[in-house]
Structure formats: structure tokens, C-alpha cells
Write a protein that holds these residues in place. Sequence first.
Motif, PDB file in Angstrom:
ATOM      1  N   GLY A  83       0.799  -1.213   0.000  1.00 32.20           N
ATOM      2  CA  GLY A  83       0.000   0.000   0.000  1.00 32.20           C
ATOM      3  C   GLY A  83       0.834   1.265   0.000  1.00 32.20           C
ATOM      4  N   ALA A  84       0.155   2.394  -0.207  1.00 28.69           N
ATOM      5  CA  ALA A  84       0.801   3.706  -0.196  1.00 28.69           C
ATOM      6  C   ALA A  84      -0.244   4.775   0.043  1.00 28.69           C
ATOM      7  N   CYS A  85       0.198   5.938   0.512  1.00 26.33           N
ATOM      8  CA  CYS A  85      -0.691   7.087   0.707  1.00 26.33           C
ATOM      9  C   CYS A  85      -0.360   8.179  -0.302  1.00 26.33           C
ATOM     10  N   PHE A  86      -1.410   8.881  -0.747  1.00 32.10           N
ATOM     11  CA  PHE A  86      -1.280   9.989  -1.686  1.00 32.10           C
ATOM     12  C   PHE A  86      -1.996  11.202  -1.117  1.00 32.10           C
ATOM     13  N   ALA A  87      -1.339  12.361  -1.156  1.00 29.33           N
ATOM     14  CA  ALA A  87      -1.983  13.595  -0.706  1.00 29.33           C
ATOM     15  C   ALA A  87      -3.158  13.912  -1.614  1.00 29.33           C
ATOM     16  N   ASP A  88      -4.284  14.308  -0.998  1.00 27.17           N
ATOM     17  CA  ASP A  88      -5.512  14.618  -1.730  1.00 27.17           C
ATOM     18  C   ASP A  88      -6.098  15.892  -1.134  1.00 27.17           C
ATOM     19  N   GLY A  89      -5.625  17.049  -1.600  1.00 29.20           N
ATOM     20  CA  GLY A  89      -6.005  18.304  -0.984  1.00 29.20           C
ATOM     21  C   GLY A  89      -5.505  18.327   0.444  1.00 29.20           C
ATOM     22  N   THR A 349       1.205  -6.267   6.197  1.00 26.86           N
ATOM     23  CA  THR A 349       1.440  -5.795   4.836  1.00 26.86           C
ATOM     24  C   THR A 349       1.111  -4.303   4.716  1.00 26.86           C
ATOM     25  N   GLY A 350       1.614  -3.700   3.656  1.00 29.28           N
ATOM     26  CA  GLY A 350       1.181  -2.376   3.224  1.00 29.28           C
ATOM     27  C   GLY A 350       1.438  -1.208   4.145  1.00 29.28           C
ATOM     28  N   PRO A 351       2.535  -1.185   4.952  1.00 28.96           N
ATOM     29  CA  PRO A 351       2.746  -0.024   5.817  1.00 28.96           C
ATOM     30  C   PRO A 351       2.986   1.240   5.004  1.00 28.96           C
ATOM     31  N   ALA A 352       2.298   2.324   5.375  1.00 33.17           N
ATOM     32  CA  ALA A 352       2.440   3.598   4.662  1.00 33.17           C
ATOM     33  C   ALA A 352       1.978   4.728   5.562  1.00 33.17           C
ATOM     34  N   PHE A 353       2.724   5.821   5.566  1.00 33.28           N
ATOM     35  CA  PHE A 353       2.362   6.999   6.347  1.00 33.28           C
ATOM     36  C   PHE A 353       1.501   7.949   5.539  1.00 33.28           C
ATOM     37  N   ASN A 354       0.575   8.617   6.244  1.00 33.92           N
ATOM     38  CA  ASN A 354      -0.168   9.705   5.599  1.00 33.92           C
ATOM     39  C   ASN A 354       0.785  10.884   5.372  1.00 33.92           C
ATOM     40  N   PRO A 355       0.391  11.886   4.577  1.00 31.06           N
ATOM     41  CA  PRO A 355       1.324  12.974   4.234  1.00 31.06           C
ATOM     42  C   PRO A 355       1.897  13.708   5.447  1.00 31.06           C
ATOM     43  N   ALA A 356       1.127  13.854   6.520  1.00 34.17           N
ATOM     44  CA  ALA A 356       1.620  14.553   7.702  1.00 34.17           C
ATOM     45  C   ALA A 356       2.571  13.695   8.532  1.00 34.17           C
ATOM     46  N   GLY A 357       2.583  12.401   8.283  1.00 34.87           N
ATOM     47  CA  GLY A 357       3.477  11.513   9.008  1.00 34.87           C
ATOM     48  C   GLY A 357       3.030  11.172  10.413  1.00 34.87           C
ATOM     49  N   ASP A 358       1.751  11.411  10.748  1.00 34.85           N
ATOM     50  CA  ASP A 358       1.272  11.103  12.091  1.00 34.85           C
ATOM     51  C   ASP A 358       0.307   9.921  12.135  1.00 34.85           C
TER      52      ASP A 358
END
Length: 386
Positions: A83-89, A349-358
Motif C-alpha cells: 500500500g501507499a498514501c497519496f496527498a488529496d487536498g 502488509t502495506g505499511p504507509a504513512f499519511n502525508p503529515a506523518g502522524d
Amino acid sequence: MERRTFLRASAVGAGAVAFSGSLWQNAALAAPAQNAPSPYGPLRTADANGILLPAGFTSQIVARSGQTVPGTSYTWHGAPDGGACFADGSGWIYVSNAELDGAAGGASAIRFTSGGAVTSAFRILSGTARNCAGGATPWNTWLSCEETDTGRVWETYPFGGTAVARPAMGRFTHEAAAADPVRRVFYLTEDKSDGCFYRFVPSTWGDLSSGTLQVLRAGTATSGSFTWANVPDPDGSPTATRQQVSGAKRFNGGEGCYNADDTVWFTTKGDNRAWRVNLADSTYELAYDDNLVNPGPAPLTGVDNITGAGSGDLYVAEDGGNMEICMITPDDKISVFLRINGQGSSEITGPAFNPAGDRLYFSSQRGTSGSSSGGITYCVTGPFRN
């Protein structure tokens, strides 16, 4: 990936989104990571979700396989994997692969507000085979990788668009992909006991429809120099991609892959190792080996998916083991960040941080049931080092 048995090496040879690269460059040619107390302190007792976390951190269940994602009408896929995170606004999107075949295979996504509330969930890829790991691109697409002998990389579009196969990136047992926007290449792992480590050089950056697939060439030692060699036939037929270049270095079950400025990291589950490839001087070395942890026991086994935080900390998930996510810090110390109780027949599986990293998202692929239909996707929130 589904649990399987690899041949373990008995002898040690001689010798997306990016981390803060300077932290890791200072650690070049250091010894493999050794045990140390966690910078977050010891684990507390298990919470209501069966997760042991340090003080200040909390967990929640985001989605369960076969059930409607809360707040939406979408049924979450089985066997959640990379998995991964993508900034969305002001919010973000978390993408997750489904390591299944046929219509159930592919990838899904969940959209979140800036406060972490779910607003929608949707399918971005279907009808593919055993989509295991993958990687995000700098242009906000998700590369979903098929873990089969003739597996493809699929470029998918979390913000809308039809997924498309990228055969120029090679057909082999794909695992992870990591973008290097500085060198304008992608690094690729291969989940075979005699697999290779690749890079793909697009003809045009931002367009993966054509380019050159290359394989890392090096000796048999656990450290040394390397070169890149072109793969003559990325289609892998009739000769398997990994068998086409003499001197290609073999890695035992390539898994997660993550770029950190002038360093790219990847893991090999067959021998419970993490590797550091130093791109500035074209050398490679061990970053972690469970046989070299002294004193033991080694905290990290079943080495699998990886991600990183802005602090330079690397988070490595276990396939099996104690169902832990472990941390490797820039000073080559390793410790346990979290543990999931009661799910010994699953994998993280799928570790991913949100854009803020929290917030850290991840899944237990088979949950408490041990079946691909029992997957659980979590979010851990807390004072991560950034």
C-alpha cells in the motif's frame, strides 16, 4: 505475499517518498543493525484491537475484507497487501493491493479527510494476478505488481483513470517498486529464491510505456561494488528475465523496496535480510541480518514490506514471526514498534504513512481467521518521529 518456505543461507559472505538522506549517508558501510531499546519506549499491553503499542499511540480498524468500509457502500477486498498514501487536498488516499487472482485481484483505495475520516472507497484495478507489493510514482499513480512468473507492473490511477499494464518494466515475479526522481529511474524487487534486483529507466520521465530494464551485477559477497546491465528481453520468454544476464547478483526472495535520496533499501525474506544500495558510489551492503544480531534474539524475522518516516526511521513489517513492525534507525539500531496478538497465521502488509506523518496504515492480510477473506486494515496514530 502468501507464506512459503525458502532455503535459508547458512553462511554469511565477506565483506517513496524519501527519508532524510543525510542521516543514512552517514551510516554508509556501518555494521548491520543491532538490538536496542525503542525510541518510543516499551510496548504496553494489547489494546481492544489486539495491538501492542508504545505509550501515546492508538490504533483503529479502518476496513475488514468482505465487509463494507465504514462510511461507504464499498466492500473491502480480500488479502490486502502492499500500500501507499497519496496527498488529496487537505486529506489523503490510501491504496491497497489484493493478493488474489481473477476478478478479486487488483487494488482498492480509501479516501480520507484531513481529520482521518473516511469519505469514500473504490476499486482502481481488477482482474489481475496476485498483486503483492508495488510503489507510488511522483506523478501520483500507483504501480501494482503481480507476483507470478510472468507478472506485470500495472500503473493505476487513484485520482481517476483506467489502469494500464507497463510491460517495458519486465515480466517476472514482481514484488515492490520504488521511484528515484533524482536519477529518474524505478527500482524493482523479484520474489524468487534466486531473484534479482532491477532498475527501469523510462525513455521519458513520467511515461512508463517505454524504457530500458536493467539488472544489478555484482559478486557473491554481502557487500561490494555493482554495475547495471541491460536485460535483453524484458518480456522474459522463452528465457526468464533473471536468467538473461551473466553475473546478475542473486537475492533470496526480494520483498519491500524504498528509496532514500542516494540510498535504496530492499528486503529479502528468504534469508531475513535488509540491503542498502548506496547509489552515489555504486556499492551495496547488509543493513540487517537476523544471523548477525548479537546478542540475540533477533527481533525481526519474516522480513517483508518496508516504509520510512521523515526522521529517517525505517519501518519493516513481518510476514509471520511475532507479527511485528520493527524500526531500524539511522544509527543502525533495531527495535520493535508494534505487535499484533492472536494472528499467527497472518502477515503484516502495506505499511504507509499519511502525508503529515502522524498516521501509519497497514494490514493484517489474513487477520484472526488465517484466511484471505479475513484481512484487516488498520491505522495507528501517534507522535511519530519526523
